[in-house]
Each structure stands twice: as C-alpha cells, then as structure tokens.
Design an enzyme around this catalytic site. Structure first.
Site, PDB file in Angstrom:
ATOM      1  N   LYS A   1      31.157  58.544  40.067  1.00 35.21           N
ATOM      2  CA  LYS A   1      31.135  59.260  41.353  1.00 35.21           C
ATOM      3  C   LYS A   1      30.764  60.731  41.141  1.00 35.21           C
ATOM      4  CE  LYS A   1      34.396  56.023  43.391  1.00 35.21           C
ATOM      5  NZ  LYS A   1      35.700  55.691  43.969  1.00 35.21           N
TER       6      LYS A   1
ATOM      7  N   GLN B   1      41.665  57.396  43.825  1.00 29.79           N
ATOM      8  CA  GLN B   1      41.156  56.187  43.181  1.00 29.79           C
ATOM      9  C   GLN B   1      42.244  55.109  43.148  1.00 29.79           C
ATOM     10  OE1 GLN B   1      37.986  55.745  42.342  1.00 29.79           O
ATOM     11  NE2 GLN B   1      38.364  53.669  41.646  1.00 29.79           N
TER      12      GLN B   1
ATOM     13  N   ASP C   1      36.842  57.832  51.920  1.00 29.42           N
ATOM     14  CA  ASP C   1      36.852  56.393  51.658  1.00 29.42           C
ATOM     15  C   ASP C   1      37.024  55.564  52.931  1.00 29.42           C
ATOM     16  OD1 ASP C   1      36.516  55.358  49.117  1.00 29.42           O
ATOM     17  OD2 ASP C   1      38.558  55.800  48.482  1.00 29.42           O
TER      18      ASP C   1
HETATM   19  N1  LIG Z   1      39.571  54.843  46.395  1.00 29.13           N
HETATM   20  C1  LIG Z   1      38.889  53.729  46.077  1.00 29.13           C
HETATM   21  N2  LIG Z   1      39.289  52.984  45.045  1.00 29.13           N
HETATM   22  C2  LIG Z   1      38.593  51.873  44.748  1.00 29.13           C
HETATM   23  C3  LIG Z   1      37.446  51.501  45.479  1.00 29.13           C
HETATM   24  C4  LIG Z   1      37.069  52.294  46.568  1.00 29.13           C
HETATM   25  O1  LIG Z   1      36.075  52.022  47.283  1.00 29.13           O
HETATM   26  N3  LIG Z   1      37.807  53.412  46.829  1.00 29.13           N
HETATM   27  N4  LIG Z   1      36.688  50.398  45.091  1.00 29.13           N
HETATM   28  C5  LIG Z   1      36.929  49.793  43.794  1.00 29.13           C
HETATM   29  C6  LIG Z   1      36.234  50.403  42.633  1.00 29.13           C
HETATM   30  N5  LIG Z   1      35.039  51.209  42.898  1.00 29.13           N
HETATM   31  C7  LIG Z   1      35.149  52.361  43.570  1.00 29.13           C
HETATM   32  O2  LIG Z   1      35.948  53.183  43.317  1.00 29.13           O
HETATM   33  C8  LIG Z   1      33.814  50.938  42.221  1.00 29.13           C
HETATM   34  C9  LIG Z   1      33.571  49.766  41.570  1.00 29.13           C
HETATM   35  C10 LIG Z   1      32.372  49.568  40.868  1.00 29.13           C
HETATM   36  C11 LIG Z   1      31.429  50.570  40.821  1.00 29.13           C
HETATM   37  C12 LIG Z   1      30.170  50.452  40.065  1.00 29.13           C
HETATM   38  O3  LIG Z   1      29.290  51.268  40.209  1.00 29.13           O
HETATM   39  N6  LIG Z   1      30.039  49.477  39.205  1.00 29.13           N
HETATM   40  C13 LIG Z   1      28.874  49.345  38.388  1.00 29.13           C
HETATM   41  C14 LIG Z   1      29.276  48.996  36.969  1.00 29.13           C
HETATM   42  C15 LIG Z   1      30.053  50.089  36.310  1.00 29.13           C
HETATM   43  C16 LIG Z   1      30.667  49.601  35.002  1.00 29.13           C
HETATM   44  O4  LIG Z   1      29.977  49.646  34.002  1.00 29.13           O
HETATM   45  O5  LIG Z   1      31.820  49.188  35.034  1.00 29.13           O
HETATM   46  C17 LIG Z   1      27.985  48.218  38.932  1.00 29.13           C
HETATM   47  O6  LIG Z   1      28.499  47.350  39.643  1.00 29.13           O
HETATM   48  O7  LIG Z   1      26.788  48.248  38.641  1.00 29.13           O
HETATM   49  C18 LIG Z   1      31.671  51.735  41.488  1.00 29.13           C
HETATM   50  C19 LIG Z   1      32.842  51.928  42.181  1.00 29.13           C
HETATM   51  C20 LIG Z   1      38.413  49.840  43.461  1.00 29.13           C
HETATM   52  N7  LIG Z   1      38.973  51.104  43.712  1.00 29.13           N
END
Ligand SMILES: Nc1nc2c(c(=O)[nH]1)N[C@@H](CN(C=O)c1ccc(C(=O)N[C@@H](CCC(=O)O)C(=O)O)cc1)CN2
Length: 283
Positions: free
Chosen positions: A53, A97, A120
């Site tokens: 982020k 988070q 969020d």
């Molecule tokens: N406050 C929040 N917490 C969480 C959220 C949210 O929307 N708000 N969602 C999830 C986790 N999440 C955001 O925070 C999130 C998950 C995955 C990715 C992402 O870019 N994943 C990459 C791979 C990254 C890696 O190597 O692990 C992909 O899918 O290509 C971003 C954000 C729970 N918590």
C-alpha cells in the site's frame, strides 16, 4: 476450454494511471492526499500488504504515514494511534490493517476512527450508509471485484452470484454492493454453516471464493462458463494458496489469477477512496 484471465494487475495499473493524474490535479490546487496505515503485530501477510500500500502511494504521488505497533500493543496503544491519525491534517484517510491480534477489540477500534477518514469503507457508519445505499467510501475488495467484472464485460445484472465467506472485508460487503439496483445481481452468501455448498456454487454464474480454505472450490462445483474470482490468501510453504483449485481453469469462463487478480484491485481501490475523499473535500 481455458478460462479468460481476469487480469487484476493490468486493470489496477490502468486505475492507478488515472489516479496519478487526479493526484497531480489535487496538488495543483494545494492538496496532497495522505494515507495512514495502522499495523499491529508481525503477521507476514499483513506486512506484505501494508508495504504494498505504501509503494502504491509513492507510485501515484499520495503521501503516506505508517504506524507499526508490536503484537503486544494494548487497546489503549492502538486507540492512541487512531486518535493521532484522526487529528493529523497530513492524513486525509487511513486504514487499520485486519485481522488484528485476538486480544484487541476490532469493532471498538473501527468505531473510534473518524468516518470521514475511513479509507477502507469499513467504519460502521460507512457500512450503514452502504446498507442505506447512500454515498459512502466502498470497501476495497468488493469494489475491486465489481470493477474487474465490468472491465471484462461479465454480466452482473440478473446474474446468480455465490459468495463463499461472510467476512466483513469481502463477503458481507460484496453482498451489499452486488444487490444495489445498479448491479441487480442475486446473491447467495455461503459460509461455514451452509449445507450443500456445492449445490449453491454450481448454480452460480459468478463465484467469489473468500473463505481462506485452500482449494475449497473444485472443478466439479463450477458451472461451465462461470466467472470465478479467487480472494483466498492462505500461505502454504511461503506461497499463496487460493481458495480455487487449479483445474477450475478448464471449466470456468473467466478466472482471476492468484496472485495478480483481486489483490492488486484491492490496493488500487484503496488509493481511489483516498483520492475521492480529497476531491470531495475540495468540491
Ligand atoms: N484494513 C483492511 N484489512 C484487510 C483488507 C482490507 O481491504 N482492509 N483486505 C485483506 C488483505 N489485503 C488488504 O489489506 C490485501 C490482500 C492482498 C493484496 C495483494 O496485493 N496481493 C497480491 C499478492 C501479494 C503477496 O505476494 O502476498 C496479489 O494478489 O497479487 C493486497 C491487499 C485483509 N485485510
């Protein structure tokens, strides 16, 4: 048959290009949007997402403020961090988070946030506004899923959607979004208490798997041609394991890669909420 790839990485890159221009326009008017993050503990997944982020913010020109607290942080410690971000003029929006360590009261902390700075869309006031279908920042993953489907022309209106997982960041909020009049889908929200999960999924034109159970959705459960979105982010031997088994690719019409599908969209839509809030404050 091989499914069309719902490329979240490429779609997110286009969204970020647009946001870069909008941030530049805001700066010309004297406003620099600033995203704050509060991370408690050292969950490896959360560390990666928060780092991502901040990288995204730098990419589009948004300032960012990172608050990292140890696993042992008390409710009062996190409250103090939230109070500081609520008061900080440099922080125009922020997130806590999730998930938080178990000893913390997540709901009380979300409620303590200034709803006007909730990037969020997970503050109860903003989720309540979504229930009432009035203007509010939209939860990032659900919003990203809707935009990804639209980008690839997957029909949402009238579609049968099976959402697997009732968590607040994805399943429950996605149900609200997809049943707005503008989307007009019919949603079945499946969860651990659902009997005959396969039957519900098999009927669906769109399947969103957000249960956190590796390979939960198997090829035999998917209607041929359905769009399948994999939100699962379990880690097995250090690698991401999604909720959707690999051979679903042979039967689905559309499929998100994982990684590279819903995750990048989640991050792009977070930036979008920050920029939109700054634009609204100027209007
Ligand atoms: N406050 C929040 N917490 C969480 C959220 C949210 O929307 N708000 N969602 C999830 C986790 N999440 C955001 O925070 C999130 C998950 C995955 C990715 C992402 O870019 N994943 C990459 C791979 C990254 C890696 O190597 O692990 C992909 O899918 O290509 C971003 C954000 C729970 N918590």
């Amino acid at each position: 048959m091989s499914a069309v790839k719902l490329d979240g990485k490429a779609t997110a890159a286009r969204i970020k290009d647009d946001l870069t221009k909008r941030v530049a326009a805001l700066k010309e008017r004297g406003v620099t949007p600033g995203l704050g993050t509060v991370l408690v503990g050292d969950d490896p997944g959360s560390q990666i997402y928060v780092a991502g982020k901040h990288r995204d913010c730098a990419e589009v020109g948004i300032a960012s403020i990172r608050v990292d607290l140890p696993e042992t942080a008390t409710q009062a410690d996190v409250e103090a961090a939230i109070d500081e971000l609520n008061a900080s003029p440099a922080c125009t929006g922020y997130i806590v988070q999730l998930p938080l360590p178990k000893h913390l009261d997540t709901m009380a902390l979300l409620e303590r946030m200034d709803p006007a700075k909730d990037a969020d869309g997970l503050h109860p006031v903003n989720l309540g506004r979504l229930v009432h279908m009035v203007d509010a920042p939209l939860p990032c993953t659900p919003h990203g899923i809707v935009l990804l489907l639209q980008e690839y022309g997957v029909p949402i209106k009238g579609a049968e959607v099976a959402v697997v997982g009732r968590g607040i960041t994805v399943g429950r909020s996605l149900g609200l979004l997809l049943t707005r009049r503008s989307e007009n889908a019919t949603v079945t929200l499946c969860h651990t208490g659902t009997q005959d999960l396969s039957g519900h999924v098999r009927r669906a034109d769109i399947v969103v798997a957000a249960a956190g159970v590796p390979d939960l959705i198997t090829r035999d459960m998917v209607k041929p041609g359905a769009a399948v979105l994999d939100v699962g982010v379990s880690r097995v031997n250090g690698k991401i394991a999604g909720d959707v088994a690999a051979d679903v690719e042979d039967v689905a019409g559309f499929l998100t890669p994982n990684p590279g599908g819903v995750g990048p969209m989640t991050r792009a839509l977070l930036l979008s909420n920050v920029v939109e809030a700054a634009e609204k404050a100027l209007a």
